[in-house]
Design an enzyme around this catalytic site. Structure first.
Site, mmCIF file in Angstrom:
data_model
loop_
_atom_site.group_PDB
_atom_site.id
_atom_site.type_symbol
_atom_site.label_atom_id
_atom_site.label_comp_id
_atom_site.label_asym_id
_atom_site.label_seq_id
_atom_site.Cartn_x
_atom_site.Cartn_y
_atom_site.Cartn_z
ATOM 1 N N SER A 1 0.819 -1.218 0.000
ATOM 2 C CA SER A 1 0.000 0.000 0.000
ATOM 3 C C SER A 1 0.852 1.266 0.000
ATOM 4 O O SER A 1 1.997 1.269 0.453
ATOM 5 C CB SER A 1 -0.903 0.016 1.229
ATOM 6 O OG SER A 1 -1.657 -1.173 1.307
HETATM 7 N N1 SAH Z 1 -0.644 -5.029 3.936
HETATM 8 C C1 SAH Z 1 0.136 -5.357 2.747
HETATM 9 C C2 SAH Z 1 -0.580 -5.069 1.453
HETATM 10 C C3 SAH Z 1 -1.766 -5.920 1.285
HETATM 11 S S1 SAH Z 1 -2.323 -6.240 -0.357
HETATM 12 C C4 SAH Z 1 1.507 -4.687 2.786
HETATM 13 O O1 SAH Z 1 1.794 -3.948 3.730
HETATM 14 O O2 SAH Z 1 2.300 -4.973 1.887
HETATM 15 C C5 SAH Z 1 -3.640 -7.322 0.083
HETATM 16 C C6 SAH Z 1 -3.219 -8.707 0.459
HETATM 17 O O3 SAH Z 1 -4.372 -9.398 0.911
HETATM 18 C C7 SAH Z 1 -2.659 -9.528 -0.714
HETATM 19 O O4 SAH Z 1 -1.397 -9.999 -0.389
HETATM 20 C C8 SAH Z 1 -3.681 -10.666 -0.865
HETATM 21 O O5 SAH Z 1 -3.083 -11.892 -1.257
HETATM 22 C C9 SAH Z 1 -4.259 -10.741 0.528
HETATM 23 N N2 SAH Z 1 -5.583 -11.345 0.643
HETATM 24 C C10 SAH Z 1 -6.648 -11.233 -0.201
HETATM 25 N N3 SAH Z 1 -7.690 -11.930 0.290
HETATM 26 C C11 SAH Z 1 -7.284 -12.483 1.470
HETATM 27 C C12 SAH Z 1 -7.915 -13.316 2.448
HETATM 28 N N4 SAH Z 1 -9.174 -13.720 2.339
HETATM 29 N N5 SAH Z 1 -7.173 -13.695 3.528
HETATM 30 C C13 SAH Z 1 -5.891 -13.298 3.674
HETATM 31 N N6 SAH Z 1 -5.251 -12.524 2.780
HETATM 32 C C14 SAH Z 1 -5.932 -12.106 1.699
#
Ligand code: SAH
Length: 208
Positions: A59
Site C-alpha cells: 500500500s
Molecule cells: N498489507 C500489505 C498489502 C496488502 S495487499 C503490505 O503492507 O504490503 C492485500 C493482500 O491481501 C494480498 O497480499 C492478498 O493476497 C491478501 N488477501 C486477499 N484476500 C485475502 C484473504 N481472504 N485472507 C488473507 N489474505 C488475503
C-alpha cells in the site's frame, strides 16, 4: 541530512493529516525498501502503491499511516492484520503493539513476508497462511484489526474477534466501479458502530 524514510514522513504524511507521533516515528525508522521487489527498491519511498508478487501491492505509505493512526494502536494491544502482502504494514503495527498476527492467503507472499520480518528482527509479528476473512480465532480477541483488502461486506468473524474497546479498519466495496469506503468499526459495551473515513482502492479480499 534526512533519510528517504524521514523525507517521506515530512513530505507525504505530515501534510496529509498524519498527526500521531508514534506512527510518524516508526514510519521514519522502518526500511520500506526491504519490503519491495528488488527491481523497485529505488521507488520504495514514492507516494504510491507498488506491485509485489502474486499480482498484489504494497500500500501507499499515506494509506498505511492513516489506517494505522485510525486504529490508535497501544503498546499492550494485540493486533490482527488481514492481507500480509509484503509485511510492511504488519511491521508498522509490530512496533506499536505488543503482538501482531497477520494472515495471508497466498503462501508464497506469506513465506516471503515472514522471512523479511525475521531478517529485520520483528520477533512479535507472526505470519499465518489462511483465509483472513475468518480471522484467526486462536489468538483473539484483538484490540486492533486492520484489513488490507477490500471486502464486499464486513466478515462477521472479524466483528466477533474484535475485543471490547477494539478498533477495526476495513475497506468496504460499495460497487464494482467506485472506490471503496474505508470504515472504522468500534466495539463498546458489546455494541458495534462504524464511521466512514475516506475512499480507498485496495485489491479484493478473496474468500475461501
Ligand atoms: N498489507 C500489505 C498489502 C496488502 S495487499 C503490505 O503492507 O504490503 C492485500 C493482500 O491481501 C494480498 O497480499 C492478498 O493476497 C491478501 N488477501 C486477499 N484476500 C485475502 C484473504 N481472504 N485472507 C488473507 N489474505 C488475503
Amino acid at each position: 541530512m534526512s533519510t528517504p524514510a524521514e523525507k517521506m514522513v515530512v513530505e507525504q504524511l505530515v501534510p496529509h493529516g498524519v498527526t500521531d507521533e508514534r506512527v510518524l516515528k516508526v514510519m521514519s525508522e522502518i526500511p520500506r525498501e526491504e519490503f519491495v521487489l528488488p527491481k523497485l527498491r529505488r521507488h520504495a519511498y514514492e507516494d504510491r502503491a507498488l506491485a509485489i508478487d502474486c499480482g498484489q501491492t504494497i500500500s501507499q505509505p499515506l494509506v498505511v499511516a492513516l489506517m494505522t493512526q485510525a486504529v490508535a494502536p497501544k503498546p499492550d494491544d494485540i493486533a490482527l492484520e488481514v492481507g500480509a502482502g509484503s509485511g510492511y504494514q504488519a511491521a508498522v503495527l509490530g512496533r506499536l503493539c505488543r503482538k501482531v498476527i497477520t494472515v495471508e492467503r497466498e503462501p508464497a507472499l506469506a513465506e516471503h513476508a515472514a522471512a523479511t520480518l525475521q531478517r529485520l528482527g520483528f520477533t512479535n509479528v507472526e505470519v499465518a497462511v489462511g483465509d483472513g476473512s475468518l480471522g484467526w480465532p486462536a489468538e483473539g480477541p484483538y484490540d486492533v484489526i486492520l484489513v488490507a483488502a477490500a471486502a464486499r461486506g464486513v466478515p462477521p468473524a472479524l466483528v466477533d474477534q474484535l475485543a471490547e474497546g477494539g478498533r477495526m479498519v476495513i475497506p468496504v466495496a460499495v460497487s464494482s466501479d467506485e472506490p471503496q469506503d474505508l470504515r472504522l468499526y468500534q466495539k463498546h459495551g458489546g455494541e458495534v458502530t462504524f464511521r466512514s473515513l475516506f475512499p480507498v482502492l485496495f485489491v479484493p479480499l478473496r474468500t475461501g
